[in-house]
Design a protein around this motif. Structure first.
Motif, mmCIF file in Angstrom:
data_model
loop_
_atom_site.group_PDB
_atom_site.id
_atom_site.type_symbol
_atom_site.label_atom_id
_atom_site.label_comp_id
_atom_site.label_asym_id
_atom_site.label_seq_id
_atom_site.Cartn_x
_atom_site.Cartn_y
_atom_site.Cartn_z
ATOM 1 N N GLY A 95 29.087 -68.540 5.454
ATOM 2 C CA GLY A 95 27.951 -68.083 4.650
ATOM 3 C C GLY A 95 26.954 -69.140 4.782
ATOM 4 N N LEU A 131 28.386 -62.906 0.999
ATOM 5 C CA LEU A 131 29.317 -61.809 -0.322
ATOM 6 C C LEU A 131 30.952 -62.632 0.363
ATOM 7 N N LEU A 134 31.731 -65.219 0.247
ATOM 8 C CA LEU A 134 32.751 -65.519 -1.224
ATOM 9 C C LEU A 134 34.143 -64.913 -1.265
ATOM 10 N N ALA A 138 38.073 -66.395 -1.555
ATOM 11 C CA ALA A 138 38.593 -66.096 -3.598
ATOM 12 C C ALA A 138 39.981 -65.233 -2.031
#
Length: 164
Positions: A95, A131, A134, A138
């Motif tokens: 990230g 993305l 993320l 998750a």
């Protein structure tokens, strides 16, 4: 129903089938690439096979083994704290790299190519990296909640696939 309406219906069905096939193959190719590049490779591969399995029996046969490997990998990744910390650190670095890529700082003095080849893609590439980070976080959270502390993580992973 009129003949032109029937023809339009068949054309729409054919267009949806072609679009689904293209989407499925794009996801499969992205998944294969993400197996060696940063990104959720097994997840994208499973998603592509899931889309293709709606139309092709061969994809349906290959979907479950990929899902089993994906869940086993997810379960295995949260069995020890060093693995969890390494996974979270990797996602955070990915990230941060995306943010740096998007901000596109000046090329270092040692950069051997023209400056225009430094961090190609700008925010497009940076957003993709963010993305991916993320999605990775998750998946780590899901895996932690689903598989952490389970006595037999492989068995739990196989049961997770059968639930779907």
């Amino acid at each position: 129903m009129s003949e032109s309406r029937t023809r339009r219906s068949r054309s729409a069905h054919a267009a949806r089938r072609i679009a689904a096939t293209i989407l499925g193959w794009l996801l499969v190719l992205a998944g294969i690439a993400a197996l060696v590049l940063p990104g959720p490779g097994l997840l994208l591969l499973a998603a592509g096979l899931a889309v293709l399995s709606q139309q092709y029996e061969w994809a349906e046969r290959r979907l479950e083994p990929v899902k089993v490997v994906a869940f086993k990998t997810a379960a295995d990744g949260v069995q020890t704290w060093p693995r969890i910390l390494a996974s979270v650190s990797g996602a955070l670095v990915l990230g941060a790299l995306g943010v740096v890529w998007g901000l596109r700082p000046d090329a270092p003095e040692a950069w051997p190519l023209a400056d225009r080849y430094w961090l190609i893609g700008g925010w497009g590439t940076g957003a993709t990296l963010i993305l991916s980070a993320l999605i990775a976080l998750a998946i780590i959270v899901y895996s932690f909640r689903r598989f952490r502390g389970v006595e037999d993580p492989e068995s739990a992973a196989e049961q997770s696939v059968r639930k779907d």
